[in-house]
Write a protein that holds these residues in place. Structure first.
Motif, PDB file in Angstrom:
ATOM      1  N   LEU A  72     -11.457  -7.659  57.650  1.00 25.72           N
ATOM      2  CA  LEU A  72     -11.080  -8.649  56.777  1.00 25.72           C
ATOM      3  C   LEU A  72     -12.315  -9.364  55.854  1.00 25.72           C
ATOM      4  O   LEU A  72     -12.213  -9.647  54.838  1.00 25.72           O
ATOM      5  CB  LEU A  72     -10.742  -9.785  57.765  1.00 25.72           C
ATOM      6  N   LYS A  73     -13.714  -9.198  56.645  1.00 27.37           N
ATOM      7  CA  LYS A  73     -14.756  -9.424  56.028  1.00 27.37           C
ATOM      8  C   LYS A  73     -14.870  -8.737  54.652  1.00 27.37           C
ATOM      9  O   LYS A  73     -15.673  -9.407  53.716  1.00 27.37           O
ATOM     10  CB  LYS A  73     -16.042  -9.563  56.980  1.00 27.37           C
ATOM     11  N   ASP A  74     -14.456  -7.541  54.550  1.00 25.72           N
ATOM     12  CA  ASP A  74     -14.990  -6.534  53.480  1.00 25.72           C
ATOM     13  C   ASP A  74     -14.001  -7.329  52.345  1.00 25.72           C
ATOM     14  O   ASP A  74     -14.461  -7.444  51.229  1.00 25.72           O
ATOM     15  CB  ASP A  74     -14.687  -5.213  53.617  1.00 25.72           C
ATOM     16  N   TRP A  75     -12.780  -7.603  52.757  1.00 28.96           N
ATOM     17  CA  TRP A  75     -11.840  -8.324  51.472  1.00 28.96           C
ATOM     18  C   TRP A  75     -12.246  -9.512  51.165  1.00 28.96           C
ATOM     19  O   TRP A  75     -12.366  -9.956  49.982  1.00 28.96           O
ATOM     20  CB  TRP A  75     -10.268  -8.218  52.146  1.00 28.96           C
ATOM     21  N   LEU A  76     -12.825 -10.564  52.291  1.00 31.10           N
ATOM     22  CA  LEU A  76     -13.343 -11.458  51.686  1.00 31.10           C
ATOM     23  C   LEU A  76     -14.644 -11.557  50.926  1.00 31.10           C
ATOM     24  O   LEU A  76     -14.617 -12.241  50.000  1.00 31.10           O
ATOM     25  CB  LEU A  76     -13.889 -12.372  53.009  1.00 31.10           C
ATOM     26  N   SER A  77     -15.492 -10.762  51.273  1.00 33.83           N
ATOM     27  CA  SER A  77     -16.803 -10.353  50.383  1.00 33.83           C
ATOM     28  C   SER A  77     -16.439  -9.978  48.907  1.00 33.83           C
ATOM     29  O   SER A  77     -16.840 -10.508  47.893  1.00 33.83           O
ATOM     30  CB  SER A  77     -17.452  -9.423  51.103  1.00 33.83           C
ATOM     31  N   THR A  78     -15.396  -9.153  48.822  1.00 38.01           N
ATOM     32  CA  THR A  78     -14.987  -8.485  47.392  1.00 38.01           C
ATOM     33  C   THR A  78     -14.399  -9.715  46.680  1.00 38.01           C
ATOM     34  O   THR A  78     -14.421  -9.676  45.371  1.00 38.01           O
ATOM     35  CB  THR A  78     -14.035  -7.411  47.765  1.00 38.01           C
ATOM     36  N   ALA A  79     -13.291 -10.393  47.381  1.00 37.74           N
ATOM     37  CA  ALA A  79     -12.730 -11.496  46.634  1.00 37.74           C
ATOM     38  C   ALA A  79     -13.836 -12.597  46.182  1.00 37.74           C
ATOM     39  O   ALA A  79     -13.444 -12.995  45.057  1.00 37.74           O
ATOM     40  CB  ALA A  79     -11.583 -12.052  47.453  1.00 37.74           C
ATOM     41  N   LYS A  80     -14.632 -12.802  46.844  1.00 40.60           N
ATOM     42  CA  LYS A  80     -15.812 -13.930  46.636  1.00 40.60           C
ATOM     43  C   LYS A  80     -16.463 -13.241  45.452  1.00 40.60           C
ATOM     44  O   LYS A  80     -16.704 -13.918  44.521  1.00 40.60           O
ATOM     45  CB  LYS A  80     -16.697 -14.002  47.919  1.00 40.60           C
ATOM     46  N   GLN A  81     -16.800 -12.110  45.593  1.00 39.79           N
ATOM     47  CA  GLN A  81     -17.603 -11.351  44.437  1.00 39.79           C
ATOM     48  C   GLN A  81     -16.893 -11.363  43.172  1.00 39.79           C
ATOM     49  O   GLN A  81     -17.198 -11.834  42.007  1.00 39.79           O
ATOM     50  CB  GLN A  81     -18.169  -9.997  44.890  1.00 39.79           C
ATOM     51  N   ALA A  82     -15.652 -11.096  43.146  1.00 42.00           N
ATOM     52  CA  ALA A  82     -14.714 -11.118  42.000  1.00 42.00           C
ATOM     53  C   ALA A  82     -14.699 -12.573  41.435  1.00 42.00           C
ATOM     54  O   ALA A  82     -14.267 -12.727  40.154  1.00 42.00           O
ATOM     55  CB  ALA A  82     -13.381 -10.478  42.452  1.00 42.00           C
ATOM     56  N   SER A  83     -14.492 -13.513  42.366  1.00 44.63           N
ATOM     57  CA  SER A  83     -14.353 -14.767  41.974  1.00 44.63           C
ATOM     58  C   SER A  83     -15.451 -15.351  41.063  1.00 44.63           C
ATOM     59  O   SER A  83     -15.434 -16.140  40.380  1.00 44.63           O
ATOM     60  CB  SER A  83     -13.938 -15.682  43.077  1.00 44.63           C
ATOM     61  N   ASP A  84     -16.765 -14.772  41.339  1.00 51.54           N
ATOM     62  CA  ASP A  84     -17.926 -14.911  40.458  1.00 51.54           C
ATOM     63  C   ASP A  84     -17.582 -14.680  39.027  1.00 51.54           C
ATOM     64  O   ASP A  84     -18.324 -15.051  38.157  1.00 51.54           O
ATOM     65  CB  ASP A  84     -19.099 -14.554  40.978  1.00 51.54           C
ATOM     66  N   TYR A  85     -16.666 -13.701  38.727  1.00 53.47           N
ATOM     67  CA  TYR A  85     -16.354 -12.985  37.472  1.00 53.47           C
ATOM     68  C   TYR A  85     -15.627 -14.091  36.677  1.00 53.47           C
ATOM     69  O   TYR A  85     -15.888 -14.244  35.282  1.00 53.47           O
ATOM     70  CB  TYR A  85     -15.865 -11.784  37.223  1.00 53.47           C
ATOM     71  N   VAL A  86     -14.808 -14.885  37.233  1.00 51.77           N
ATOM     72  CA  VAL A  86     -13.815 -15.807  36.423  1.00 51.77           C
ATOM     73  C   VAL A  86     -14.559 -16.883  35.994  1.00 51.77           C
ATOM     74  O   VAL A  86     -15.365 -17.693  36.611  1.00 51.77           O
ATOM     75  CB  VAL A  86     -12.805 -16.224  37.486  1.00 51.77           C
ATOM     76  N   TRP A  87     -14.324 -17.004  34.421  1.00 50.90           N
ATOM     77  CA  TRP A  87     -14.739 -18.189  33.588  1.00 50.90           C
ATOM     78  C   TRP A  87     -16.270 -17.601  33.570  1.00 50.90           C
ATOM     79  O   TRP A  87     -17.007 -18.675  32.618  1.00 50.90           O
ATOM     80  CB  TRP A  87     -14.796 -19.639  34.039  1.00 50.90           C
ATOM     81  N   ALA A  88     -16.823 -16.580  34.036  1.00 50.12           N
ATOM     82  CA  ALA A  88     -18.200 -16.183  33.448  1.00 50.12           C
ATOM     83  C   ALA A  88     -18.083 -15.612  31.937  1.00 50.12           C
ATOM     84  O   ALA A  88     -16.956 -15.185  31.516  1.00 50.12           O
ATOM     85  CB  ALA A  88     -18.749 -15.051  34.433  1.00 50.12           C
ATOM     86  N   LYS A  89     -19.251 -15.789  31.297  1.00 47.79           N
ATOM     87  CA  LYS A  89     -19.299 -15.485  29.859  1.00 47.79           C
ATOM     88  C   LYS A  89     -20.043 -13.979  29.821  1.00 47.79           C
ATOM     89  O   LYS A  89     -20.998 -13.728  30.509  1.00 47.79           O
ATOM     90  CB  LYS A  89     -20.064 -16.457  29.076  1.00 47.79           C
ATOM     91  N   THR A  90     -19.434 -13.166  29.004  1.00 53.30           N
ATOM     92  CA  THR A  90     -20.171 -11.794  28.636  1.00 53.30           C
ATOM     93  C   THR A  90     -21.584 -12.173  27.873  1.00 53.30           C
ATOM     94  O   THR A  90     -21.690 -12.944  27.202  1.00 53.30           O
ATOM     95  CB  THR A  90     -19.353 -10.931  28.095  1.00 53.30           C
TER      96      THR A  90
END
Length: 188
Positions: A72-90
């Motif tokens: 579960l900790k792996d999925w939590l970590s990956t979801a958190k990392q992916a959430s950092d991308y949302v609304w970020a600017k290239t």
């Protein structure tokens, strides 16, 4: 780019970009400026839809190589990392087609087959016994609020899901509610 000898994700990035190539322009290892703090993050893949209804959007993908049982900790970590991308600017150093865009949604690839958890026939298979499916469903439901979903290969090809909602697949294209989910528009 992280394409060295120890690049375990490289084949998965290449697989993902191959699956996306007919419907998206893809860019590998794109630097993003975080939306909430001073700093940069790197998305494994950023895809720009070819469909003109969505061509102003950018989707980011966090590619993770599943080594054995994911906790579960792996999925939590990956979801958190992916959430950092949302609304970020290239970054401005990105290719011109992607430069300066905001990421509207992020997807984890490859994702688990959540449909099988609804079917009791699969409960005896090792994969499903080894995971706490209720907790993982909770992680993915929370991730949905941050516009983080799953990209996974189904029998009909690649599909994107936000929780139980299919938003795009290679055969049918975008779902009826994709625009609302990607753009944050609520139906009245």
């Amino acid at each position: 780019m992280n394409l060295g000898k120890n690049d375990h994700e490289g084949p998965f990035r290449q697989q993902l970009m191959g699956l996306l190539r007919n419907d998206f322009a893809c860019f590998e290892e794109v630097v993003l400026t975080h939306a909430l703090f001073d700093g940069e993050v790197r998305a494994d893949v950023v895809a720009i839809p070819n469909d003109t209804r969505f061509s102003n959007l950018a989707f980011a993908f966090e590619v993770k190589v599943p080594h054995g049982k994911w906790e579960l900790k792996d999925w939590l970590s990956t979801a958190k990392q992916a959430s950092d991308y949302v609304w970020a600017k290239t970054s401005m150093s990105s290719a011109s087609q992607v430069r300066g865009r905001r990421v509207s949604a992020a997807f984890m690839f490859p994702g688990p087959n959540l449909n099988a958890w609804k079917d009791d026939r699969y409960q005896n298979e090792r994969f499903f016994r080894d995971y706490d499916s209720q907790s993982l469903r909770g992680v993915l439901a929370l991730a949905l609020h941050f516009r983080v979903g799953l990209a996974r290969i189904e029998s009909d090809g690649l599909e994107f899901r936000f929780g139980s909602n299919r938003v795009w697949d290679a055969k049918k294209g975008y779902s009826e509610h994709a625009s609302n989910l990607f753009k944050g528009v609520r139906l009245g």
